[in-house]
Write an enzyme that holds these catalytic residues in place. Structure first.
Site, mmCIF file in Angstrom:
data_model
loop_
_atom_site.group_PDB
_atom_site.id
_atom_site.type_symbol
_atom_site.label_atom_id
_atom_site.label_comp_id
_atom_site.label_asym_id
_atom_site.label_seq_id
_atom_site.Cartn_x
_atom_site.Cartn_y
_atom_site.Cartn_z
ATOM 1 N N HIS A 273 -2.617 6.310 4.724
ATOM 2 C CA HIS A 273 -1.182 6.456 4.968
ATOM 3 C C HIS A 273 -0.698 7.821 4.461
ATOM 4 O O HIS A 273 -1.142 8.289 3.406
ATOM 5 C CB HIS A 273 -0.400 5.382 4.214
ATOM 6 C CG HIS A 273 -0.624 3.978 4.698
ATOM 7 N ND1 HIS A 273 -1.242 3.665 5.876
ATOM 8 C CD2 HIS A 273 -0.278 2.784 4.119
ATOM 9 C CE1 HIS A 273 -1.272 2.339 6.026
ATOM 10 N NE2 HIS A 273 -0.699 1.788 4.970
ATOM 11 N N CYS B 188 0.810 -1.232 0.000
ATOM 12 C CA CYS B 188 0.000 0.000 0.000
ATOM 13 C C CYS B 188 0.839 1.275 0.000
ATOM 14 O O CYS B 188 0.533 2.230 -0.720
ATOM 15 C CB CYS B 188 -0.959 -0.008 1.193
ATOM 16 S SG CYS B 188 -0.244 -0.629 2.717
HETATM 17 N N1 LIG Z 1 -4.866 -3.489 5.194
HETATM 18 C C1 LIG Z 1 -4.204 -2.945 4.188
HETATM 19 O O1 LIG Z 1 -4.070 -1.708 4.036
HETATM 20 C C2 LIG Z 1 -3.614 -3.810 3.149
HETATM 21 C C3 LIG Z 1 -3.115 -3.198 2.024
HETATM 22 C C4 LIG Z 1 -2.574 -3.983 1.020
HETATM 23 C C5 LIG Z 1 -2.537 -5.338 1.195
HETATM 24 N N2 LIG Z 1 -3.026 -5.920 2.317
HETATM 25 C C6 LIG Z 1 -2.965 -7.375 2.400
HETATM 26 O O2 LIG Z 1 -4.274 -7.907 2.265
HETATM 27 C C7 LIG Z 1 -4.394 -9.089 3.055
HETATM 28 C C8 LIG Z 1 -5.562 -8.965 3.999
HETATM 29 O O3 LIG Z 1 -5.407 -7.825 4.819
HETATM 30 P P1 LIG Z 1 -6.590 -7.276 5.743
HETATM 31 O O4 LIG Z 1 -6.064 -6.018 6.282
HETATM 32 O O5 LIG Z 1 -7.905 -7.288 5.040
HETATM 33 O O6 LIG Z 1 -6.612 -8.426 6.874
HETATM 34 P P2 LIG Z 1 -7.825 -8.923 7.805
HETATM 35 O O7 LIG Z 1 -8.769 -7.807 8.062
HETATM 36 O O8 LIG Z 1 -7.210 -9.616 8.939
HETATM 37 O O9 LIG Z 1 -8.610 -10.022 6.887
HETATM 38 C C9 LIG Z 1 -8.045 -11.259 6.505
HETATM 39 C C10 LIG Z 1 -9.014 -12.013 5.595
HETATM 40 O O10 LIG Z 1 -8.382 -13.220 5.144
HETATM 41 C C11 LIG Z 1 -9.240 -14.333 5.400
HETATM 42 N N3 LIG Z 1 -8.457 -15.543 5.604
HETATM 43 C C12 LIG Z 1 -7.540 -15.793 6.548
HETATM 44 N N4 LIG Z 1 -7.029 -17.055 6.395
HETATM 45 C C13 LIG Z 1 -7.655 -17.601 5.331
HETATM 46 C C14 LIG Z 1 -7.589 -18.852 4.666
HETATM 47 N N5 LIG Z 1 -6.765 -19.821 5.075
HETATM 48 N N6 LIG Z 1 -8.382 -19.065 3.594
HETATM 49 C C15 LIG Z 1 -9.240 -18.106 3.153
HETATM 50 N N7 LIG Z 1 -9.347 -16.886 3.741
HETATM 51 C C16 LIG Z 1 -8.563 -16.637 4.809
HETATM 52 C C17 LIG Z 1 -9.981 -13.904 6.653
HETATM 53 O O11 LIG Z 1 -11.153 -14.706 6.824
HETATM 54 P P3 LIG Z 1 -11.835 -14.881 8.284
HETATM 55 O O12 LIG Z 1 -12.636 -13.649 8.545
HETATM 56 O O13 LIG Z 1 -12.660 -16.095 8.105
HETATM 57 O O14 LIG Z 1 -10.705 -15.057 9.269
HETATM 58 C C18 LIG Z 1 -10.301 -12.451 6.298
HETATM 59 O O15 LIG Z 1 -11.367 -12.404 5.366
HETATM 60 C C19 LIG Z 1 -3.030 -9.286 3.724
HETATM 61 O O16 LIG Z 1 -2.280 -10.157 2.913
HETATM 62 C C20 LIG Z 1 -2.448 -7.903 3.723
HETATM 63 O O17 LIG Z 1 -1.053 -7.923 3.735
HETATM 64 C C21 LIG Z 1 -3.573 -5.189 3.289
#
Ligand SMILES: NC(=O)c1ccc[n+]([C@@H]2O[C@H](COP(=O)([O-])OP(=O)(O)OC[C@H]3O[C@@H](n4cnc5c(N)ncnc54)[C@H](OP(=O)(O)O)[C@@H]3O)[C@@H](O)[C@H]2O)c1
Length: 337
Positions: free
Chosen positions: A234, A126
């Protein structure tokens, strides 16, 4: 188009559904996917209810595109299975970004590298996305030699649990912690784990991903990435040294006329980009434009963007729009970049 959203219950996944709906991406069938614990849970998309399914069931449904926001290990395991079933994966994790066989794409910068053979496409970090959107037009015109960036990153960049930590601390609740220290009323100069050279992984992502997206290894980048207790997006203080000299009013005009950028730069009226203003917007906001008076050909600026939108969901959907518009997946739609 059949669209799977893997991680549909998370912070990025929820934003992904919102952005797909807002931009009217031609979804004929939505397949929300999450971890075992969420299977059967209902999520809403365009006013309709959809049940969360397992990764295995989603692969069997052969989506045209699967947008992953479910962490690196899920992507490493599951993205190749979707790709083998003919699905194009756009992945938000860091799993594939530096794989030399995978494209790392910010549509305003390098969408033209994409082909129909790209079955797993990486969405950059990001902090990197919002920076390269602003760097690209400047590099094309003045050739960047070196970038020094310090970030001020929102807790939403760490996911749902980090937002819970901040609000629990604010309410005096002793809940689970995702950061090693209290984040409320604090500043933590560590994002992700430390690497052997003393930089964190987040800092190394900014350094390496910038070169890959810009397609120019000669650009030197150094970064300090910092977590602060804000929600909207950010912010980055960026110092850019060019090979060629620049005119400040020309820089302002160049940025203002570049896709995805809004210049907010009116110090006399106290106008500059801030995360509260960037929240829930797709643009990259640039301001505090001024010469670095300590060095020739060098610009200081301040870049702010909503990390869940342009830093994640919007960028991924723009990639899908580009693929569709170029007939690289499904049916054509109009690309917005
Ligand atoms: N937050 C940001 O600004 C941002 C920016 C760019 C990239 N990212 C990336 O995007 C990803 C998610 O980030 P987030 O901030 O949205 O995290 P988050 O709020 O913790 O959400 C994680 C998601 O992944 C699902 N999940 C976890 N383990 C899984 C599995 N084994 N199979 C299928 N689904 C699974 C979770 O499902 P449950 O609800 O069932 O646990 C939830 O829907 C990460 O890789 C992060 O690095 C985040």
């Amino acid at each position: 188009m059949k669209v799977a959203v893997v991680g549909a219950t998370g912070l990025v996944g929820t934003k992904m559904l919102q952005v797909l709906a807002e931009r009217n991406f031609p979804v004929t069938e939505l397949i929300p996917v999450a971890s075992e614990k969420s299977i059967g849970k209902e999520i809403t998309f365009k006013g309709k209810q959809f049940k969360v399914v397992s990764v295995e069931d989603a692969i069997k449904m052969k989506p045209d595109v699967a947008i992953f926001s479910a962490g690196g290990s899920t992507s490493l395991e599951q993205a190749p299975l979707f790709a083998a079933a003919g699905t194009t994966v756009i992945d938000n994790s860091s799993a594939w970004r530096m794989d030399p066989t995978k494209k790392l794409v910010v549509p305003e910068v390098n969408a033209d590298v994409l082909t129909a053979d790209d079955k797993i496409i990486a969405n950059p970090n990001c902090s990197t996305i919002q920076m390269v959107v602003a760097l690209k037009p400047l590099h094309d015109k003045y050739k960047i030699k070196r970038v020094v960036v310090s970030t001020y990153q929102s807790v939403t960049g760490t996911g749902v649990k980090a937002v819970d930590q901040l609000f629990n601390e604010r309410k005096g609740i002793d809940g689970p912690k995702v950061y090693p220290y209290t984040i409320d009323l604090n500043v933590i100069p560590q994002i992700d784990v430390f690497t052997d050279n003393g930089y964190t992984k987040e800092e190394m992502k900014m350094i390496l991903e910038t070169k890959k997206i810009m397609g120019d290894d000669s650009i030197k980048v150094t970064a300090t990435t910092v977590r602060i207790p804000v929600m909207g997006g950010h912010s980055e203080s960026v110092n850019i040294e060019f090979l060629h000299d620049f005119d400040l009013s020309e820089v302002r005009e160049l940025l203002a006329n570049s896709p995805g950028i809004v210049v907010v730069d009116d110090p006399a009226n106290l106008k500059y980009p801030m995360p509260l203003d960037a929240h829930d917007k797709d643009d990259v906001f640039v301001g505090r434009l001024r010469r670095d008076e300590s060095q020739d050909n060098t610009l200081n600026c301040w870049i702010v963007s909503d990390n869940l939108r342009k830093g994640a969901a919007t960028n991924a959907v723009q990639i899908a729009e580009y693929l569709a518009a170029k007939h690289l997946i499904g049916q054509p739609v109009e690309a917005t970049v």
